[in-house]
Design an enzyme around this catalytic site. Structure first.
Site, PDB file in Angstrom:
ATOM      1  CE  LYS A 205     -71.779  55.973  12.697  1.00 51.59           C
ATOM      2  NZ  LYS A 205     -73.027  56.318  13.507  1.00 51.59           N
TER       3      LYS A 205
ATOM      4  N   GLY B 223     -73.522  49.085  12.602  1.00 48.50           N
ATOM      5  CA  GLY B 223     -74.820  48.810  12.303  1.00 48.50           C
ATOM      6  C   GLY B 223     -75.468  48.369  13.449  1.00 48.50           C
TER       7      GLY B 223
ATOM      8  CG  HIS C  74     -69.343  51.145  20.598  1.00 52.05           C
ATOM      9  ND1 HIS C  74     -70.263  50.466  19.629  1.00 52.05           N
ATOM     10  CD2 HIS C  74     -69.838  52.459  20.746  1.00 52.05           C
ATOM     11  CE1 HIS C  74     -71.156  51.418  19.186  1.00 52.05           C
ATOM     12  NE2 HIS C  74     -71.074  52.730  19.436  1.00 52.05           N
TER      13      HIS C  74
ATOM     14  NE  ARG D 201     -70.729  49.408   7.287  1.00 51.57           N
ATOM     15  CZ  ARG D 201     -71.358  50.501   7.216  1.00 51.57           C
ATOM     16  NH1 ARG D 201     -71.322  51.524   8.218  1.00 51.57           N
ATOM     17  NH2 ARG D 201     -72.063  50.816   5.999  1.00 51.57           N
TER      18      ARG D 201
ATOM     19  CE1 TYR E  31     -75.233  47.935   8.326  1.00 56.26           C
ATOM     20  CE2 TYR E  31     -73.945  47.966   6.290  1.00 56.26           C
ATOM     21  CZ  TYR E  31     -75.000  48.413   7.080  1.00 56.26           C
ATOM     22  OH  TYR E  31     -75.551  49.433   6.391  1.00 56.26           O
TER      23      TYR E  31
ATOM     24  NE  ARG F  30     -72.729  57.796   5.733  1.00 58.03           N
ATOM     25  CZ  ARG F  30     -71.623  57.513   4.620  1.00 58.03           C
ATOM     26  NH1 ARG F  30     -71.610  58.260   3.630  1.00 58.03           N
ATOM     27  NH2 ARG F  30     -71.385  56.392   4.438  1.00 58.03           N
TER      28      ARG F  30
HETATM   29  P1  A3P Z   1     -73.762  54.465   6.749  1.00 58.34           P
HETATM   30  O1  A3P Z   1     -72.701  55.725   7.409  1.00 58.34           O
HETATM   31  O2  A3P Z   1     -72.613  53.791   6.119  1.00 58.34           O
HETATM   32  O3  A3P Z   1     -74.697  54.855   6.024  1.00 58.34           O
HETATM   33  P2  A3P Z   1     -74.132  52.646  14.034  1.00 58.34           P
HETATM   34  O4  A3P Z   1     -75.596  52.415  13.987  1.00 58.34           O
HETATM   35  O5  A3P Z   1     -73.227  51.413  14.511  1.00 58.34           O
HETATM   36  O6  A3P Z   1     -73.777  53.997  14.278  1.00 58.34           O
HETATM   37  O7  A3P Z   1     -73.782  52.307  12.504  1.00 58.34           O
HETATM   38  C1  A3P Z   1     -74.418  53.345  11.454  1.00 58.34           C
HETATM   39  C2  A3P Z   1     -74.288  53.018  10.212  1.00 58.34           C
HETATM   40  O8  A3P Z   1     -75.600  51.840   9.889  1.00 58.34           O
HETATM   41  C3  A3P Z   1     -74.696  53.947   8.926  1.00 58.34           C
HETATM   42  O9  A3P Z   1     -73.900  53.526   8.001  1.00 58.34           O
HETATM   43  C4  A3P Z   1     -76.159  53.695   8.974  1.00 58.34           C
HETATM   44  O10 A3P Z   1     -76.688  54.378   7.822  1.00 58.34           O
HETATM   45  C5  A3P Z   1     -76.316  52.264   8.945  1.00 58.34           C
HETATM   46  N1  A3P Z   1     -77.606  51.864   9.319  1.00 58.34           N
HETATM   47  C6  A3P Z   1     -78.466  52.488  10.449  1.00 58.34           C
HETATM   48  N2  A3P Z   1     -79.617  51.729  10.358  1.00 58.34           N
HETATM   49  C7  A3P Z   1     -79.599  50.699   9.413  1.00 58.34           C
HETATM   50  C8  A3P Z   1     -80.602  49.666   9.075  1.00 58.34           C
HETATM   51  N3  A3P Z   1     -81.802  49.699   9.664  1.00 58.34           N
HETATM   52  N4  A3P Z   1     -80.049  48.937   7.989  1.00 58.34           N
HETATM   53  C9  A3P Z   1     -78.916  49.011   7.477  1.00 58.34           C
HETATM   54  N5  A3P Z   1     -78.100  49.778   7.967  1.00 58.34           N
HETATM   55  C10 A3P Z   1     -78.466  50.940   8.755  1.00 58.34           C
END
Ligand code: A3P
Length: 319
Positions: free
Chosen positions: A67, A69, A130, A152, A218, A285
């Protein structure tokens, strides 16, 4: 399973049954292995990946704390590395989830078999994990392959992860209340945690081997000039943009293609699921910095901030 795979699987089961374990937020177990907490869903894959993965010098390994990015980094790296193979207007990112294009080693590949096939992955292979730096298979550390790491702010990471568990929809019971989950992360107990151990591990490794490990945050990509990060990643991976590509605006095109709004609204990311069950839309999200303010009390955020300051003290790293 082949006899060799079966033997490995039995050895792993024996090892796993000897590990300390605690209940995770989702009521499944976390196992403590080599200083890190691993979810019962992936511990098998972690061990097989460690034992069997053979890195190639051209490999690109994307390492992230969950989570933080990952989805974004997968999209950016795929678009950068494979830009000659796939012109951007025909990019597979328009029709496939970044997670389908860049598989997770310990989930998608090694959870299925201790000797998975890599034939479907184009060269240079982009693979993701991870796992902490110190637990990566030796062949990653000893070969010339490169590692891009992204982490992050731990408060946003926590909220993103906690809300992700809510959105999974295939859990047998509701995830833990926020306060209890928060208490666990402050003890370092969370999937792939403690978060500070992993972040410091990659931070120190990137200082020691800057040509091998690129360390990204991030927030820096969100708040900074994304175009300059796209160029930095390309240079680090040995595929810098040519002058003519820069004049044609290729760097901006990649940044736009992989932007949150663009990716979130692609049909493929609005529908469909990952093999592990997570719906593709749960990876998009809010995509903002500082959403933790809507969830954590001032006392909670102060506590985690202080804890991070203590843990990162002297490293030069801040959030
Ligand atoms: P939030 O839950 O704070 O919105 P991962 O990809 O490691 O699972 O992390 C997910 C997080 O990255 C989520 O954060 C998601 O919204 C955000 N995210 C996904 N795609 C993204 C993008 N293209 N640019 C910026 N943030 C992104």
């Amino acid at each position: 399973l082949t006899p060799r795979a079966e033997e490995q699987s039995n050895d792993s089961q024996e090892l796993i049954s000897s590990l300390p374990k605690v209940k995770n937020w989702d009521d499944l177990y976390l196992y403590h292995y080599q200083g890190t907490w691993y979810h019962s869903r992936c511990i098998n894959g972690v061990i097989s990946f460690q034992n069997n993965f053979q890195a190639e010098d051209s490999d690109v390994i994307l390492a992230t704390f969950p989570k933080s990015g990952t989805t974004w980094l997968k999209a950016l790296t795929f678009a950068i590395v494979h830009r000659s193979r796939y012109p951007l207007e025909k990019s597979p990112l328009l029709t496939s989830s970044p997670h389908d294009l860049v598989p997770f080693l310990e989930f998608d590949l090694y959870m299925k078999s201790p000797f998975p096939s890599f034939e479907h992955i184009p060269t240079p292979r982009i693979l993701s994990t991870h796992m902490p730096c110190g637990s990566l298979p030796k062949s990653i550390l000893n070969s010339n392959c490169r590692v891009v790491y992204m982490c992050r702010n731990p408060m946003d990471q926590f909220i993103s992860h906690w809300t992700f568990y809510h959105g999974l929809g295939d859990q047998t019971s509701d995830p833990l209340p926020l306060e209890e989950a928060f208490e666990m992360i402050c003890q370092g107990v969370q999937s792939y945690g403690p978060i500070w151990t992993q972040i410091l591990d990659y931070w120190n490794a990137s200082k020691a081997q800057p040509g091998k490990i690129l360390f990204l945050k991030y927030e820096d990509l969100m708040k900074g000039d994304i175009v300059s990060y796209v160029k930095q990643i390309a240079e680090f991976l040995g595929c810098p943009f040519s002058e003519s590509e820069e004049t044609q605006g290729v760097v901006e095109e990649i940044s736009k293609l992989c932007s949150f709004d663009n990716m979130k609204n692609l049909e493929v990311n609005k529908s469909g699921k990952q093999p592990g069950g997570a719906k593709n839309d749960t990876f998009f999200r809010k995509g903002i910095v500082g959403d933790w303010k809507n969830y954590l009390t001032p006392a909670m955020s102060e506590r985690l901030e202080k804890l991070m300051e203590e843990k990162l003290h002297g490293s030069g790293l801040t959030f």
